[in-house]
Design a protein around this motif. Structure first.
Motif, PDB file in Angstrom:
ATOM      1  N   ARG A  76     -12.410   4.262  -2.362  1.00  0.00           N
ATOM      2  CA  ARG A  76     -11.003   3.995  -2.030  1.00  0.00           C
ATOM      3  C   ARG A  76     -10.835   2.564  -1.498  1.00  0.00           C
ATOM      4  N   ILE A  77     -11.192   1.629  -2.383  1.00  0.00           N
ATOM      5  CA  ILE A  77     -11.154   0.215  -2.010  1.00  0.00           C
ATOM      6  C   ILE A  77     -10.390  -0.584  -3.057  1.00  0.00           C
ATOM      7  N   TYR A  78      -9.493  -1.445  -2.576  1.00  0.00           N
ATOM      8  CA  TYR A  78      -8.881  -2.490  -3.387  1.00  0.00           C
ATOM      9  C   TYR A  78      -9.424  -3.823  -2.882  1.00  0.00           C
ATOM     10  N   THR A  79      -9.920  -4.641  -3.785  1.00  0.00           N
ATOM     11  CA  THR A  79     -10.447  -5.934  -3.370  1.00  0.00           C
ATOM     12  C   THR A  79     -10.188  -6.966  -4.463  1.00  0.00           C
ATOM     13  N   THR A  87       1.185  -4.299  12.113  1.00  0.00           N
ATOM     14  CA  THR A  87       1.681  -3.145  12.844  1.00  0.00           C
ATOM     15  C   THR A  87       0.527  -2.470  13.566  1.00  0.00           C
ATOM     16  N   LYS A  88       0.864  -1.502  14.430  1.00  0.00           N
ATOM     17  CA  LYS A  88      -0.150  -0.786  15.190  1.00  0.00           C
ATOM     18  C   LYS A  88      -0.716   0.403  14.421  1.00  0.00           C
ATOM     19  N   LYS A  89      -0.170   0.638  13.259  1.00  0.00           N
ATOM     20  CA  LYS A  89      -0.639   1.771  12.463  1.00  0.00           C
ATOM     21  C   LYS A  89      -2.095   1.566  12.056  1.00  0.00           C
ATOM     22  N   GLN A  90      -2.912   2.622  12.177  1.00  0.00           N
ATOM     23  CA  GLN A  90      -4.337   2.515  11.908  1.00  0.00           C
ATOM     24  C   GLN A  90      -4.701   2.909  10.481  1.00  0.00           C
ATOM     25  N   TYR A  91      -3.881   3.731   9.842  1.00  0.00           N
ATOM     26  CA  TYR A  91      -4.211   4.205   8.504  1.00  0.00           C
ATOM     27  C   TYR A  91      -3.046   3.994   7.547  1.00  0.00           C
ATOM     28  N   TYR A  92      -3.369   3.483   6.359  1.00  0.00           N
ATOM     29  CA  TYR A  92      -2.377   3.283   5.322  1.00  0.00           C
ATOM     30  C   TYR A  92      -2.838   3.995   4.058  1.00  0.00           C
ATOM     31  N   SER A  93      -1.919   4.606   3.355  1.00  0.00           N
ATOM     32  CA  SER A  93      -2.256   5.194   2.065  1.00  0.00           C
ATOM     33  C   SER A  93      -2.374   4.058   1.045  1.00  0.00           C
ATOM     34  N   PRO A  94      -3.053   4.297  -0.082  1.00  0.00           N
ATOM     35  CA  PRO A  94      -3.115   3.263  -1.116  1.00  0.00           C
ATOM     36  C   PRO A  94      -1.734   2.816  -1.572  1.00  0.00           C
ATOM     37  N   GLU A  95      -0.788   3.745  -1.647  1.00  0.00           N
ATOM     38  CA  GLU A  95       0.565   3.405  -2.072  1.00  0.00           C
ATOM     39  C   GLU A  95       1.257   2.489  -1.050  1.00  0.00           C
ATOM     40  N   GLU A  96       1.047   2.779   0.237  1.00  0.00           N
ATOM     41  CA  GLU A  96       1.633   1.925   1.277  1.00  0.00           C
ATOM     42  C   GLU A  96       1.021   0.524   1.230  1.00  0.00           C
ATOM     43  N   TYR A  97      -0.282   0.457   1.022  1.00  0.00           N
ATOM     44  CA  TYR A  97      -0.952  -0.844   0.912  1.00  0.00           C
ATOM     45  C   TYR A  97      -0.373  -1.658  -0.237  1.00  0.00           C
ATOM     46  N   LEU A  98      -0.238  -1.045  -1.403  1.00  0.00           N
ATOM     47  CA  LEU A  98       0.269  -1.769  -2.570  1.00  0.00           C
ATOM     48  C   LEU A  98       1.694  -2.263  -2.349  1.00  0.00           C
ATOM     49  N   ALA A  99       2.510  -1.460  -1.695  1.00  0.00           N
ATOM     50  CA  ALA A  99       3.879  -1.878  -1.402  1.00  0.00           C
ATOM     51  C   ALA A  99       3.894  -3.062  -0.440  1.00  0.00           C
ATOM     52  N   GLU A 135       1.412  -5.174   0.017  1.00  0.00           N
ATOM     53  CA  GLU A 135       0.756  -6.300  -0.630  1.00  0.00           C
ATOM     54  C   GLU A 135       1.722  -7.063  -1.536  1.00  0.00           C
ATOM     55  N   GLU A 136       2.588  -6.336  -2.209  1.00  0.00           N
ATOM     56  CA  GLU A 136       3.546  -6.985  -3.100  1.00  0.00           C
ATOM     57  C   GLU A 136       4.555  -7.843  -2.340  1.00  0.00           C
ATOM     58  N   ALA A 137       4.807  -7.489  -1.089  1.00  0.00           N
ATOM     59  CA  ALA A 137       5.786  -8.240  -0.292  1.00  0.00           C
ATOM     60  C   ALA A 137       5.135  -9.279   0.620  1.00  0.00           C
ATOM     61  N   ALA A 138       3.790  -9.299   0.661  1.00  0.00           N
ATOM     62  CA  ALA A 138       3.077 -10.163   1.608  1.00  0.00           C
ATOM     63  C   ALA A 138       2.999 -11.606   1.123  1.00  0.00           C
ATOM     64  N   ASP A 139       2.842 -12.512   2.065  1.00  0.00           N
ATOM     65  CA  ASP A 139       2.683 -13.935   1.758  1.00  0.00           C
ATOM     66  C   ASP A 139       1.227 -14.306   1.509  1.00  0.00           C
ATOM     67  N   TYR A 140       0.299 -13.400   1.801  1.00  0.00           N
ATOM     68  CA  TYR A 140      -1.131 -13.657   1.598  1.00  0.00           C
ATOM     69  C   TYR A 140      -1.797 -12.345   1.188  1.00  0.00           C
ATOM     70  N   LYS A 141      -2.988 -12.461   0.617  1.00  0.00           N
ATOM     71  CA  LYS A 141      -3.677 -11.295   0.086  1.00  0.00           C
ATOM     72  C   LYS A 141      -4.489 -10.578   1.171  1.00  0.00           C
ATOM     73  N   SER A 142      -4.573  -9.252   1.033  1.00  0.00           N
ATOM     74  CA  SER A 142      -5.390  -8.429   1.919  1.00  0.00           C
ATOM     75  C   SER A 142      -6.181  -7.439   1.079  1.00  0.00           C
ATOM     76  N   GLU A 143      -7.327  -7.034   1.599  1.00  0.00           N
ATOM     77  CA  GLU A 143      -8.119  -5.995   0.965  1.00  0.00           C
ATOM     78  C   GLU A 143      -7.781  -4.649   1.596  1.00  0.00           C
ATOM     79  N   TYR A 144      -8.057  -3.601   0.875  1.00  0.00           N
ATOM     80  CA  TYR A 144      -7.815  -2.244   1.365  1.00  0.00           C
ATOM     81  C   TYR A 144      -9.135  -1.489   1.314  1.00  0.00           C
ATOM     82  N   ILE A 145      -9.575  -0.976   2.472  1.00  0.00           N
ATOM     83  CA  ILE A 145     -10.842  -0.248   2.546  1.00  0.00           C
ATOM     84  C   ILE A 145     -10.593   1.107   3.192  1.00  0.00           C
ATOM     85  N   ASP A 146     -10.431   2.117   2.345  1.00  0.00           N
ATOM     86  CA  ASP A 146     -10.294   3.511   2.779  1.00  0.00           C
ATOM     87  C   ASP A 146      -9.310   3.674   3.933  1.00  0.00           C
ATOM     88  N   GLY A 147      -8.113   3.133   3.768  1.00  0.00           N
ATOM     89  CA  GLY A 147      -7.066   3.317   4.762  1.00  0.00           C
ATOM     90  C   GLY A 147      -6.807   2.125   5.654  1.00  0.00           C
TER      91      GLY A 147
END
Length: 200
Positions: free
Chosen positions: A77-80, A4-16, A18-30
């Motif tokens: 604020r990193i998930y890796t 998407t074109k969204k530039q910032y994601y909350s940790p909760e949005e990332y986790l949601a 990530e659970e539905a994604a077909d591949y893994k992504s890291e989260y770095i402060d938004g």
């Protein structure tokens, strides 16, 4: 996961996502950053190391986790997803989720061309904010070469490198030693075109 074109994601949005994604992504402060796919060498090295660790720690109070367990670094604020982590004692879970931990003692990363700069500088800086973190190994998948950083005091780290002339790697923060032969067992390095190199 759709881009998407969204530039910032909350940790909760990332986790949601990530659970539905077909591949893994890291989260770095938004920011959400898709992870590159692993090569067979990358997978083999991580498997070799974690297998030897798991066997060595069979009767000791350490746990070994591979790339599917997520690490949360709250100060940045990193998930890796580190390739291999060693936990002393019991894992400390973030928000009681058993797929997210916060207390690794040792982190091992297998380097790839696309991530080695980030693994060597950026990730190491982030990992050092973790109170339990004491040792970092960076393993090259294209040749026999390993870098080891061990914590000696607050804000003090020692460095050692291993190559074909060395026989084994000894961890400093836990009692464990592994031969370079076992680290690189069944790893196939790309053939070097000696004639082409001599021309250049």
């Amino acid at each position: 996961m759709q881009v998407t074109k969204k530039q910032y994601y909350s940790p909760e949005e990332y986790l949601a996502l990530e659970e539905a994604a077909d591949y893994k992504s890291e989260y770095i402060d938004g920011e959400i950053i898709p992870m590159a796919g692993g090569s067979t060498n990358h997978n083999q090295i991580a498997l070799n190391f974690s297998t030897e660790l798991n066997f060595a720690f069979k009767k000791l109070d350490y746990r070994v986790f591979m790339g599917d367990v997520r690490l949360w670094i709250p100060s940045r604020r990193i998930y890796t997803y580190p390739d291999v982590m060693i936990i002393a004692g019991e894992p400390e879970y973030f928000n009681d989720r058993t797929d997210m931990i916060t207390n690794p003692r040792v982190i091992i990363e297998v380097l790839s061309d696309s991530t080695q700069g980030y693994d060597k500088k950026g990730k190491f800086e982030f990992y050092r904010t973790i109170p339990s973190f004491e040792e970092y190994l960076l393993i090259d998948q294209t040749k026999i070469y390993v870098e080891q950083f061990s914590k000696t005091a607050n804000k003090r780290w020692s460095f050692r490198e291993y190559d074909v002339e060395d026989e084994a790697i000894a961890l400093a923060s836990v009692q464990f030693e592994i031969s370079l032969g076992d680290v690189y067992n069944k790893v196939k390095f790309a053939a070097v075109d000696v004639q082409a190199e001599s021309v250049n």
